[in-house]
Design a protein around this motif. Structure first.
Motif, PDB file in Angstrom:
ATOM      1  N   ALA A   1      -0.664  45.618  20.827  1.00 11.57           N
ATOM      2  CA  ALA A   1      -0.034  46.900  20.507  1.00 11.57           C
ATOM      3  C   ALA A   1       1.483  46.780  20.450  1.00 11.57           C
ATOM      4  N   ARG A   2       2.037  45.906  21.298  1.00  8.64           N
ATOM      5  CA  ARG A   2       3.488  45.739  21.323  1.00  8.64           C
ATOM      6  C   ARG A   2       3.983  44.879  20.157  1.00  8.64           C
ATOM      7  N   ASN A   3       3.121  44.013  19.657  1.00  3.62           N
ATOM      8  CA  ASN A   3       3.493  43.122  18.550  1.00  3.62           C
ATOM      9  C   ASN A   3       2.336  43.119  17.541  1.00  3.62           C
ATOM     10  N   PRO A   4       2.185  44.187  16.787  1.00  7.41           N
ATOM     11  CA  PRO A   4       0.957  44.390  16.016  1.00  7.41           C
ATOM     12  C   PRO A   4       0.799  43.522  14.778  1.00  7.41           C
ATOM     13  N   ASP A   5       1.824  42.784  14.389  1.00  8.05           N
ATOM     14  CA  ASP A   5       1.736  41.979  13.176  1.00  8.05           C
ATOM     15  C   ASP A   5       1.393  40.519  13.452  1.00  8.05           C
ATOM     16  N   LYS A   6       0.959  40.228  14.664  1.00  2.00           N
ATOM     17  CA  LYS A   6       0.640  38.858  15.062  1.00  2.00           C
ATOM     18  C   LYS A   6      -0.860  38.688  15.295  1.00  2.00           C
ATOM     19  N   ILE A   7      -1.259  37.436  15.458  1.00  2.00           N
ATOM     20  CA  ILE A   7      -2.606  37.088  15.908  1.00  2.00           C
ATOM     21  C   ILE A   7      -2.491  36.738  17.383  1.00  2.00           C
ATOM     22  N   TRP A   8      -3.248  37.421  18.230  1.00  4.93           N
ATOM     23  CA  TRP A   8      -3.103  37.254  19.670  1.00  4.93           C
ATOM     24  C   TRP A   8      -4.328  36.605  20.296  1.00  4.93           C
TER      25      TRP A   8
END
Length: 201
Positions: free
Chosen positions: A124-131
């Protein structure tokens, strides 16, 4: 961030000798536990990928009153886990409002719910990544992907999920997790007893 969850349930469980997802877990089955867990984590939609003709899994889904609309059938499960992932990525039944997807293994009932919540929080804090959660340098499951990456899964020529992620190294993010359950597999009866003990069941 609105979440769809892919539960991978098409494996043959050959080393276990019986379907892993039907093993008892608490007051339900492994599959029942996973579905309830993602409901508590406020997933907007959860779909189960199962082998076509897998009557035992179908019967369990009926017992759990799991929606027929959220079942994805893999006609060729022997093609491996990635075939199920790509089927899910290409499935037309996803709600159009979803922004992110979690791909979760069917044999990780022992993960702490707080670990999964942490995965969602980082996403949610970095929504454009793959986590992914990490243990040291090792990336673990589940995987959280933004919509564009999930859609790319359906078209990729990568041979498996690991290669797909390697090809997107610049977009990968992870967080160090203290959940030792990430280090455990559940492939054999001995593994099952070990993770039950770990989870104090």
């Amino acid at each position: 961030m609105t979440i769809g969850v892919v539960v991978l349930a098409a494996g043959a469980s050959r080393r276990m000798g019986e379907p892993k997802l039907l093993l008892p877990w608490g007051q339900t089955s492994v599959l029942g536990h996973l579905l309830a867990q993602w409901t508590r984590l406020h997933a907007q939609q959860t779909a189960v990928v199962l082998a076509a003709g897998s009557q035992p899994i179908l019967e369990e889904l009926e017992q759990l009153a799991f929606s027929k609309a959220n079942r994805i059938f893999n006609p060729a499960p022997d093609d491996g886990m990635f075939s199920s992932i790509q089927l899910a990525a290409n499935w037309p039944g996803w709600h159009p409002s979803l922004t992110h997807w979690v791909i979760t293994l069917g044999d990780q009932p022992h993960l702490k719910e707080s670990t999964l919540q942490e995965l969602l929080n980082f996403g949610a804090r970095n929504p454009d990544k793959i986590w992914q959660p990490m243990r040291g340098e090792r990336r673990k499951h589940p995987v959280l992907l933004a919509k564009r990456f999930f859609q790319e899964l359906g078209k990729t020529s990568a041979g498996d999920l690991k290669m797909f992620l390697v090809e997107r190294a610049a977009d990968l993010s992870g967080f160090q997790s203290h959940d030792a359950g990430l280090d455990f597999d559940m492939d054999t009866r001995e593994d099952y007893e070990r993770v039950k003990q770990f989870s104090s069941l």
